[in-house]
Motif scaffolding. Sequence first.
Motif, PDB file in Angstrom:
ATOM      1  N   ASP A 462      35.344  43.106  35.928  1.00 24.13           N
ATOM      2  CA  ASP A 462      35.447  41.699  35.529  1.00 24.13           C
ATOM      3  C   ASP A 462      36.355  41.531  34.317  1.00 24.13           C
ATOM      4  OD1 ASP A 462      33.784  41.118  37.583  1.00 24.13           O
ATOM      5  OD2 ASP A 462      31.953  41.109  36.378  1.00 24.13           O
ATOM      6  N   GLN A 465      39.967  41.937  35.286  1.00 21.85           N
ATOM      7  CA  GLN A 465      40.483  40.791  36.021  1.00 21.85           C
ATOM      8  C   GLN A 465      40.694  39.589  35.103  1.00 21.85           C
ATOM      9  OE1 GLN A 465      38.041  39.739  39.309  1.00 21.85           O
ATOM     10  NE2 GLN A 465      39.501  38.286  40.184  1.00 21.85           N
ATOM     11  N   GLN A 469      44.228  37.543  34.427  1.00 21.89           N
ATOM     12  CA  GLN A 469      44.358  36.103  34.615  1.00 21.89           C
ATOM     13  C   GLN A 469      44.832  35.414  33.340  1.00 21.89           C
ATOM     14  OE1 GLN A 469      44.050  34.463  37.389  1.00 21.89           O
ATOM     15  NE2 GLN A 469      43.283  36.112  38.693  1.00 21.89           N
ATOM     16  N   LYS A 487      42.227  34.410  47.531  1.00 18.50           N
ATOM     17  CA  LYS A 487      42.490  35.781  47.959  1.00 18.50           C
ATOM     18  C   LYS A 487      43.414  35.742  49.171  1.00 18.50           C
ATOM     19  CE  LYS A 487      38.146  37.739  46.271  1.00 18.50           C
ATOM     20  NZ  LYS A 487      36.923  38.488  46.629  1.00 18.50           N
TER      21      LYS A 487
END
Length: 563
Positions: A462, A465, A469, A487
């Motif tokens: 997490d 990611q 971002q 996705k």
Amino acid sequence: MKKSSSEKRRHVVAWVNKAEWDQVLDHLYSKDPALQRFALQRVSAWRGRYAHNTPVAVDCTADLVRGQVLDRSGQLSGDDLVLLYGAALVRFVNLITERQQGRKARPLRRLAGKLNIPEWLVDLRHDFTHKKLPTLKWCRKGCKVVLEWLQQEYWSRQLGGGAGEDWESDSDGEEEEDGELRQQESNLLSRQKEMEAYKTTRELLISYERERYQSLDGAQGDRGMAPLADMSWLLGEIKQLSLDSNDLLVDVLLEDGFLVPTAEQLETLGCDPFETSGSPEPRVPQPIQRFWLPLLKMLNSPSFIQLVMEKLFVELKVAATEQTDLRVFYLSAWASEILLCNSNKFVFRFERKTQKKARMKDRIFMNRIQLRWQQLLSACLDAPCGSTPHLLQLILDDMEHPLPQDTQQKLLQLCSIYTQTPAVEFSLPREQKHQPIYTLESLHEKRRQQLRRSGETSESGDLQQMDVQAEKAKVLRGSPWQVCSDKVLWKNFPLGKVPGQSDDPSSLMVETYSTMTVCEQPVEMESSRGQNAPGVPGPARATEGLIWNQSDVNRLKCGLKLF
């Protein structure tokens, strides 16, 4: 009674005694033509006694001395002397180097170099044979050098120990050359046999593929696999070939077009080449596996399976370096299939006979094979790719003498880091999973391990990611573009196209638009031309005025249109 070595070396000579031989030698190398003529007559007598066995050096010396005698007599012209010297020199080079030739012809320059004959004499012989005749000066010089060579290499050696030490009888160099030639011929024959065996192996495997494709065509669209035709003779030939050269058979099997299918073969068997190419746990598609199953079952043996596994990892290392994705996938998939087939991890206790028969139908071999696990482990680590963590996990789970648990976990973690793939979930053995808890401390320790194991993967994923971002959002700040959170498998879309976009180029045009000329724009160009800010220079002027006049500017503006 055995003969002594000195008696064995004795042979018949043409001269009466050593005194005659010494006299002929002195007369041949004297400057008196009369003495030289006498020596030539004695050599002619020797030739009559020797018949065709006259020593080569004696013949060559007599020919060259005869040329010198005729040259000093003045009876021949220059051209005749050149031809006479040329014949003697050509005979010398040919006869002297002839004994050094083996079964295969070798260059004269190389042979002459071993005998300490100057290279320019070989060139002189070449000119006599193939080119323009040399001058008389070069002929006389060649004659002089050759006579000196003969005196040093033949006549002087006879004075030291008699005819038994003749340089012509020294065959060490010739034997050495013959040995090298025999070795080259042996290597050539071995190479030819290897090529013939390779060709035979490929032809047999291609025949196997042809038979299997014919059986597939007879299935009338059934993508499973048609019933196996009668190929016992072909399988028997391949089996016999494996007994003769197992290594060669495995090498050919791992080439493109066999166990590693091409794109055309995948299309024929109804397999998508891009369906599973990126999977970290590769498996051979069922049509491909059933295609080769009869051959693999027939070749099944512990030595064959071990050899296939070792060569799979060797080829996998090469393919990963060359970045051939399709080959890497199928090499990894076959290694995975063999390891899973040999694994005792899955126990089927409550299955029916029909279920067991269906399961055994697609297995390469039935019984567990004792593999050399340490060698396979080293080979797997030596061929890193995206599937290495999965293959490593299979090897570690199935080893007869497993490594310590912490060592296995560290190996898997290091392998995942090196290959940049998601970490493989490390599975503890059943006896450690269900280990009873006796104290409160052991309960807390087990709880901490569970939280650590579940939290490390989720939290790290997490956080990583979120960082990515945030990085993308920061770069695109103030831009009309934004990061897509859906996705989407972007490799299925060409560059410049987004999901849902039509293939019609007109879809890129806006629905409503209007045109206007540049002159209609509400821009006060003329009014602001004379009001320049302080320090800002106005339009450049020459002595005859502006470079463009006002009418030129208006024509340019009227020709431009904006949407």
